[in-house]
Motif scaffolding. Structure first.
Motif, mmCIF file in Angstrom:
data_model
loop_
_atom_site.group_PDB
_atom_site.id
_atom_site.type_symbol
_atom_site.label_atom_id
_atom_site.label_comp_id
_atom_site.label_asym_id
_atom_site.label_seq_id
_atom_site.Cartn_x
_atom_site.Cartn_y
_atom_site.Cartn_z
ATOM 1 N N ALA A 136 2.321 -6.343 -6.902
ATOM 2 C CA ALA A 136 1.150 -5.474 -6.769
ATOM 3 C C ALA A 136 1.589 -4.151 -6.157
ATOM 4 C CB ALA A 136 0.079 -6.129 -5.902
ATOM 5 N N VAL A 137 0.820 -3.111 -6.437
ATOM 6 C CA VAL A 137 1.097 -1.767 -5.925
ATOM 7 C C VAL A 137 -0.021 -1.396 -4.959
ATOM 8 C CG1 VAL A 137 1.390 0.670 -6.502
ATOM 9 C CG2 VAL A 137 2.303 -1.114 -8.035
ATOM 10 N N ARG A 138 0.330 -1.084 -3.718
ATOM 11 C CA ARG A 138 -0.680 -0.713 -2.730
ATOM 12 C C ARG A 138 -1.021 0.770 -2.880
ATOM 13 N NH1 ARG A 138 -2.810 -3.373 1.217
ATOM 14 N NH2 ARG A 138 -1.237 -5.028 1.083
ATOM 15 N N VAL A 139 -2.313 1.084 -2.869
ATOM 16 C CA VAL A 139 -2.774 2.473 -2.975
ATOM 17 C C VAL A 139 -3.363 2.904 -1.635
ATOM 18 C CG1 VAL A 139 -3.202 2.272 -5.444
ATOM 19 C CG2 VAL A 139 -5.055 1.771 -3.827
ATOM 20 N N GLY A 140 -3.568 4.208 -1.487
ATOM 21 C CA GLY A 140 -3.999 4.737 -0.203
ATOM 22 C C GLY A 140 -5.483 4.592 0.083
ATOM 23 N N ARG A 141 -6.312 4.580 -0.961
ATOM 24 C CA ARG A 141 -7.760 4.494 -0.762
ATOM 25 C C ARG A 141 -8.399 3.886 -2.010
ATOM 26 N NH1 ARG A 141 -10.149 9.692 -2.561
ATOM 27 N NH2 ARG A 141 -8.514 10.802 -3.692
ATOM 28 N N ARG A 142 -9.670 3.483 -1.879
ATOM 29 C CA ARG A 142 -10.329 2.782 -2.978
ATOM 30 C C ARG A 142 -10.409 3.638 -4.237
ATOM 31 N NH1 ARG A 142 -15.608 -0.801 -1.950
ATOM 32 N NH2 ARG A 142 -13.957 -2.011 -0.928
ATOM 33 N N ASP A 143 -10.643 4.921 -4.102
ATOM 34 C CA ASP A 143 -10.745 5.770 -5.293
ATOM 35 C C ASP A 143 -9.497 5.673 -6.162
ATOM 36 O OD1 ASP A 143 -13.276 6.617 -4.759
ATOM 37 O OD2 ASP A 143 -12.714 8.605 -4.022
ATOM 38 N N ASP A 144 -8.353 5.371 -5.554
ATOM 39 C CA ASP A 144 -7.109 5.289 -6.323
ATOM 40 C C ASP A 144 -7.053 4.060 -7.224
ATOM 41 O OD1 ASP A 144 -6.138 7.612 -5.124
ATOM 42 O OD2 ASP A 144 -5.227 6.514 -3.456
ATOM 43 N N LEU A 145 -7.952 3.108 -6.995
ATOM 44 C CA LEU A 145 -7.972 1.917 -7.845
ATOM 45 C C LEU A 145 -8.366 2.246 -9.278
ATOM 46 C CD1 LEU A 145 -9.756 -0.668 -5.480
ATOM 47 C CD2 LEU A 145 -7.297 -0.450 -5.908
ATOM 48 N N TRP A 146 -9.056 3.352 -9.464
ATOM 49 C CA TRP A 146 -9.601 3.673 -10.781
ATOM 50 C C TRP A 146 -8.737 4.683 -11.534
ATOM 51 C CZ3 TRP A 146 -12.755 -0.096 -10.123
ATOM 52 C CH2 TRP A 146 -13.450 -0.263 -8.931
ATOM 53 N N ARG A 147 -7.446 4.718 -11.259
ATOM 54 C CA ARG A 147 -6.545 5.679 -11.918
ATOM 55 C C ARG A 147 -6.550 5.504 -13.441
ATOM 56 N NH1 ARG A 147 -1.176 4.632 -8.210
ATOM 57 N NH2 ARG A 147 -1.841 5.734 -6.310
ATOM 58 N N ARG A 148 -6.625 4.259 -13.864
ATOM 59 C CA ARG A 148 -6.620 3.933 -15.284
ATOM 60 C C ARG A 148 -7.697 2.894 -15.544
ATOM 61 N NH1 ARG A 148 -0.900 1.839 -17.121
ATOM 62 N NH2 ARG A 148 -2.275 1.158 -18.803
ATOM 63 N N PRO A 149 -8.092 2.681 -16.802
ATOM 64 C CA PRO A 149 -9.074 1.637 -17.112
ATOM 65 C C PRO A 149 -8.618 0.277 -16.595
ATOM 66 C CG PRO A 149 -8.743 3.050 -19.014
ATOM 67 C CD PRO A 149 -7.701 3.452 -18.011
ATOM 68 N N ILE A 150 -9.574 -0.549 -16.187
ATOM 69 C CA ILE A 150 -9.258 -1.850 -15.606
ATOM 70 C C ILE A 150 -9.905 -2.971 -16.406
ATOM 71 C CG2 ILE A 150 -9.085 -0.814 -13.306
ATOM 72 C CD1 ILE A 150 -11.817 -2.215 -12.694
ATOM 73 N N SER A 151 -9.410 -4.192 -16.172
ATOM 74 C CA SER A 151 -10.013 -5.364 -16.809
ATOM 75 C C SER A 151 -10.840 -6.175 -15.820
ATOM 76 C CB SER A 151 -8.933 -6.256 -17.427
ATOM 77 O OG SER A 151 -8.026 -6.717 -16.443
ATOM 78 N N LYS A 152 -10.529 -6.067 -14.501
ATOM 79 C CA LYS A 152 -11.318 -6.808 -13.517
ATOM 80 C C LYS A 152 -11.044 -6.294 -12.114
ATOM 81 C CE LYS A 152 -8.020 -10.618 -12.917
ATOM 82 N NZ LYS A 152 -7.806 -12.062 -12.971
ATOM 83 N N VAL A 153 -11.944 -6.689 -11.191
ATOM 84 C CA VAL A 153 -11.813 -6.385 -9.772
ATOM 85 C C VAL A 153 -11.665 -7.697 -9.015
ATOM 86 C CG1 VAL A 153 -12.909 -5.356 -7.738
ATOM 87 C CG2 VAL A 153 -13.241 -4.319 -9.994
#
Length: 270
Positions: A136-153
């Motif tokens: 897994a890749v850790r990001v700095g904040r929640r907004d960074d989770l949406w960098r690309r389209p996703i399949s699930k949370v």
């Protein structure tokens, strides 16, 4: 001419079912799957893991067919190394669902599986991966989770257990997403209407196998739709009570080769 096997499709969950705790498959389970294959039955992995996290395992298993990944949001062709089908969870309903859940239970920690055969798993600060062997890749904040389209949370709460968090999520999310619980520390939001059964049905149709000839193995509530779809559902001995309640049969644990125990009975040697 030999009679066709009673079950032409064997659908197995991975974690807690076919896999042992160390992410390996026992020699006994591999032999049982090979015996079923010689009798004419197809094996399909049906897992909550996204396709990129399943690909190395499929290679170790020698699987070159289809796999249902991401809780049914993806159908992956191992031979071609590509997705035959995938469904995305849009950012707006995902964020709205997260907001509704946090309004009820306070802060949750989130991660996402990116869409695509090479998508990453991103985790926000505070989120702890339930499977430490999965990258897994850790990001700095929640907004960074949406960098690309996703399949699930994927969701975790600092104090609520999985059953409590899943129950709250189901009560407030509505049609924004489908809520699943797929293992210890794993409550998930996926595209509305998408389950393991929807992905399995697509894969089975591609293979020309009807639900009435499908055998399914699982251990968690996310396997319930798959059991409802298949002709026969087998729960592991330590499966979640919700799955045991709808299972046709209960076998031994994954550590005790529960999948092999059943396959050896249904596909006897010779």
């Amino acid at each position: 001419m030999a009679a066709p096997p009673a079950y032409a499709l064997i659908a197995t969950d991975l974690d807690g079912t076919l896999l042992r705790g160390d992410d390996t498959v026992s020699d006994r389970s591999l032999a049982a799957l090979r015996r079923a294959a010689r009798a004419g039955a197809r094996h399909l992995v049906v897992t909550g893991r996204p396709a990129p996290r399943v690909r190395p395992l499929l290679e170790r298993l020698g699987c070159t067919g289809l796999a249902v990944c991401g809780q049914g949001a993806q159908v992956y062709d191992a031979a071609a190394g590509r997705l035959l089908w995938s469904v995305r969870l849009d950012r707006e309903p995902a964020e709205t669902a997260l907001g509704k859940i946090e309004a009820e239970v306070g802060q949750v920690y989130a991660a996402v599986d990116q869409d695509g055969a090479d998508g990453l798993t991103l985790i926000e600060p505070g989120y702890r991966m339930p499977h430490p062997t999965l990258p897994a890749v850790r990001v700095g904040r929640r907004d960074d989770l949406w960098r690309r389209p996703i399949s699930k949370v994927l969701l975790r709460h600092p104090t609520l257990c999985d059953d409590e968090l899943a129950a709250v999520a189901r009560s407030v999310v509505g049609s924004l997403a489908t809520v699943t619980m797929s293992g210890p520390g794993t409550v998930e939001l996926q595209p509305c209407g998408v389950t393991k059964a929807t992905g399995l049905a697509l894969a089975a149709d591609h293979l020309g196998v009807a639900a009435g000839r499908a055998l399914a193995f699982g251990d968690m509530p996310n396997d319930i739709p798959m059991f409802d779809w298949a002709a026969h559902g087998v729960a592991m001995a330590d499966a979640h009570p919700e799955l045991k309640a709808v299972a046709d049969e209960v076998t031994t644990t994954n550590e005790d080769d529960g999948v092999a125990v059943v396959l050896e009975r249904l596909f006897p040697a010779g």
